[in-house]
Design a protein around this motif. Structure first.
Motif, PDB file in Angstrom:
ATOM      1  N   TYR A 153      -8.591  -3.704   1.694  1.00 61.18           N
ATOM      2  CA  TYR A 153      -7.618  -3.623   0.599  1.00 61.18           C
ATOM      3  C   TYR A 153      -6.840  -4.916   0.368  1.00 61.18           C
ATOM      4  O   TYR A 153      -6.023  -4.980  -0.543  1.00 61.18           O
ATOM      5  CB  TYR A 153      -6.626  -2.473   0.802  1.00 61.18           C
ATOM      6  CG  TYR A 153      -7.298  -1.141   0.939  1.00 61.18           C
ATOM      7  CD1 TYR A 153      -7.940  -0.537  -0.137  1.00 61.18           C
ATOM      8  CD2 TYR A 153      -7.316  -0.485   2.164  1.00 61.18           C
ATOM      9  CE1 TYR A 153      -8.585   0.689  -0.002  1.00 61.18           C
ATOM     10  CE2 TYR A 153      -7.958   0.754   2.303  1.00 61.18           C
ATOM     11  CZ  TYR A 153      -8.592   1.324   1.220  1.00 61.18           C
ATOM     12  OH  TYR A 153      -9.226   2.534   1.356  1.00 61.18           O
ATOM     13  N   ILE A 168      -5.327  -0.961   6.611  1.00 59.25           N
ATOM     14  CA  ILE A 168      -4.782  -2.319   6.671  1.00 59.25           C
ATOM     15  C   ILE A 168      -4.268  -2.613   8.075  1.00 59.25           C
ATOM     16  O   ILE A 168      -4.548  -3.664   8.654  1.00 59.25           O
ATOM     17  CB  ILE A 168      -3.665  -2.491   5.631  1.00 59.25           C
ATOM     18  CG1 ILE A 168      -4.246  -2.460   4.215  1.00 59.25           C
ATOM     19  CG2 ILE A 168      -2.901  -3.799   5.858  1.00 59.25           C
ATOM     20  CD1 ILE A 168      -3.207  -2.396   3.124  1.00 59.25           C
ATOM     21  N   ALA A 217       0.852  -1.191   0.000  1.00 57.60           N
ATOM     22  CA  ALA A 217       0.000   0.000   0.000  1.00 57.60           C
ATOM     23  C   ALA A 217       0.886   1.238   0.000  1.00 57.60           C
ATOM     24  O   ALA A 217       1.688   1.438   0.905  1.00 57.60           O
ATOM     25  CB  ALA A 217      -0.908  -0.005   1.224  1.00 57.60           C
ATOM     26  N   HIS A 251      -4.750   3.877   2.986  1.00 58.16           N
ATOM     27  CA  HIS A 251      -4.812   2.433   2.805  1.00 58.16           C
ATOM     28  C   HIS A 251      -3.955   1.741   3.864  1.00 58.16           C
ATOM     29  O   HIS A 251      -4.372   0.736   4.457  1.00 58.16           O
ATOM     30  CB  HIS A 251      -4.306   2.045   1.411  1.00 58.16           C
ATOM     31  CG  HIS A 251      -5.233   2.452   0.309  1.00 58.16           C
ATOM     32  ND1 HIS A 251      -5.155   1.915  -0.966  1.00 58.16           N
ATOM     33  CD2 HIS A 251      -6.248   3.345   0.262  1.00 58.16           C
ATOM     34  CE1 HIS A 251      -6.088   2.455  -1.733  1.00 58.16           C
ATOM     35  NE2 HIS A 251      -6.751   3.336  -1.000  1.00 58.16           N
TER      36      HIS A 251
END
Length: 567
Positions: A363, A346, A337, A342
């Protein structure tokens, strides 16, 4: 003023004709199991290469295909290529075909080619003979100049020749496969008619079915249209239970994998494809992508894809084709990422993910660890400092091949330095930054070591800080493991190796070893590197470089602690 003439004119193309299905079923179905897989890497994939594979490359790729669990493998066109003929003979004569693996060969519906094909297969325990002829309207009218009846006659005669020659080799368990080439451009009623004619010749049964392979030789329509074609074919075919319906999709429109998935929903049983999608024009259906698509939906693909790096390396070296870093599922960057939001999502999801629940991480459609990928790469943010070019210069000018994790750590250092100068940083400057950042021989220095390899490896290491000496002893399954044990005994620190790499710099007697290590020191990752003429010394010095870069070194450097250890 009139516009300039252009050849980019959509009006010269006709859309795919709708399939007459009034009650299509495939949109309401859900896949629950994997298809029969058939690899065509060694035939379709090989003929698409600028430089076809050598025998050794074919052997290596064959070994990979078998290793990951493929049971049907098209190994060539032995009647058309001496290399293919020799490779098939090598497989049979050298007993290279494992139990349960079925080799497949391709041949046109021509008797002398069929005769040579069966000669190539003599002695095989089992084999699939795949015969084909072109059936599309454009091929009939513009290439062969024949009506439907003439094309059916070719298919029937080819089927009879296959049957007759197979009878001459009763020791082999034969499976017959027929492809109406360019199926997607063939009128559906004719596709059914010609396949029905071939089945009439072969007389397959549910216990001994034939394979009817329906190729999108060129992808000419939407993926939903292909699914309609497959459902039409299956629902109009007599004796359906005596045929394995196989798909062979190409990627001209970018839909090879999607078309295969929808074709399976439409009732197909089997798919042909290649690892990573190599093939003519834009490629074949990618077996890895489709298998991982199924895996991500909780379906066992029946293939072992847990080591994608091996697949990438073997395919790249055998085909000479690079793999895009954004390749679905296995590309180098697909689990990294670069966006801060993001990365944050995560990290938070991973903190809440439990082992006893279904995978739910933003993601990340699958757990990267299933493919041997590291979470550290997932949550790192790319500084966009040109790390690829930086790594290239270090390897080209100094022979240093950085591990990816060290490349990522060096990149922001190089970027920060580049922002302070006008123009481009030289490779020497990048090299200096690398050594200045990761190679530290103070405050701790390795003065010597002794390694006893009887039983568990025991290490005695002598370290110096200024005029003080520290003697450490430990044991493990290797020099680094023993050093970690020694360090933790004397300092109480929690230290373990996260990653390690080494290689030689230079050749011959002048070669030295360069080692890279990433440690987790009291919960913090830190990297170090070192060079030495002795591999073990390089490894231990790299560990010390990392410890010197960490705050943990300070606790071990108290004079009283050093003298106590020395005593």
């Amino acid at each position: 003023m009139t516009s300039a003439p252009t050849s980019f004119d959509h009006r010269k193309y006709a859309p795919a004709e709708p399939v007459p299905l009034t009650d299509r079923q495939w949109p309401s179905r859900t896949l629950t199991q994997a298809p029969y897989w058939a690899s065509v890497d060694l035939r379709d994939g090989n003929q698409a290469l600028l430089e076809p594979m050598s025998v050794e490359q074919k052997k290596r790729l064959w070994a990979l295909l078998v290793k990951i669990g493929l049971k049907e493998i098209e190994v060539g066109f032995p009647a058309a290529s001496q290399h293919d003929y020799d490779f098939v003979r090598w497989l049979i004569e050298e007993d290279q075909i494992p139990e349960g693996v079925n080799i497949q060969v391709l041949v046109q519906a021509r008797e002398h080619l069929i005769e040579k094909t069966f000669a190539a297969l003599e002695g095989a325990e089992r084999a699939i003979v795949h015969v084909y002829n072109s059936t599309s309207k454009v091929q009939r009218e513009r290439v062969f100049e024949q009506e439907r009846e003439g094309i059916i006659a070719i298919a029937e005669q080819g089927a009879r020749w296959v049957q007759e020659h197979a009878a001459r080799y009763p020791g082999t368990q034969w499976t017959f496969q027929y492809s109406p080439e360019s199926f997607t451009s063939t009128e559906l009623d004719f596709a059914v008619e010609i396949c029905q004619a071939v089945m009439t010749v072969w007389q397959p049964t549910p216990e001994k079915p034939c394979i009817l392979n329906l190729p999108a030789t060129v992808e000419v329509g939407p993926v939903n249209h292909f699914a309609d074609q497959i459902e039409y074919f299956i629902t109009h075919l007599e004796n359906r239970e005596s045929a394995i319906i196989s798909l062979h999709t190409h990627n001209d429109r970018g839909g090879a994998v999607a078309a295969a998935e929808l074709g399976l929903l439409a009732g197909a049983d089997r798919v042909e494809g290649t690892l990573l999608g190599n093939g003519e024009r834009t490629g074949n259906m990618d077996i890895v992508t489709l298998a991982m698509n199924l895996y991500s939906q909780g379906i066992d693909p029946g293939l072992d894809l847990s080591n994608p790096d091996e697949i990438l390396n073997v395919c790249t070296e055998c085909t000479g084709l690079s793999v895009h870093p954004r390749h679905p599922w296995v590309g180098e960057l697909v689990y990294t990422a670069f966006s801060g939001s993001h990365q944050d999502a995560i990290r938070k999801c991973l903190q809440k993910q439990r082992d006893d629940e279904a995978w739910q991480v933003a993601y990340l459609p699958i757990d990267p660890k299933d493919l041997g990928r590291d979470y550290q790469a997932v949550i790192r943010v790319n500084s966009q400092s040109g790390k690829g070019g930086m790594a290239f210069l270090l390897e080209r000018d100094f022979g240093i091949s950085l591990p990816r994790w060290m490349t990522l750590e060096l990149a922001p250092v190089v970027q920060a330095a580049s922002e302070k100068v006008t123009g481009e940083l030289s490779s020497q400057a990048i090299h200096d930054l690398l050594l200045g950042t990761f190679m530290r021989d103070a405050p701790l220095t390795l003065k010597g070591y002794r390694l006893d390899r009887e039983g568990a490896e025991r290490l005695t290491a002598t370290l110096k800080q200024g005029d003080e000496t520290l003697a450490l002893e430990g044991q493990g399954n290797g020099a680094i493991s023993a050093f970690m044990d020694a360090w933790q005994r004397h300092t109480g620190d929690s230290v373990n190796v996260v990653d390690y790499g080494e290689h030689a710099l230079g050749e011959g007697s002048d070669a030295v070893a360069i080692a890279f290590v990433q440690l987790n020191v009291n919960g913090v990752r830190v990297s170090g590197m070192a060079e030495d003429g002795d591999t073990v010394s390089a490894s231990l010095k790299a560990v010390l470089s990392a410890i010197n870069r960490s705050n943990a070194a300070q606790g071990a450097l108290d004079a009283g602690q050093i003298q106590a250890a020395h005593a």
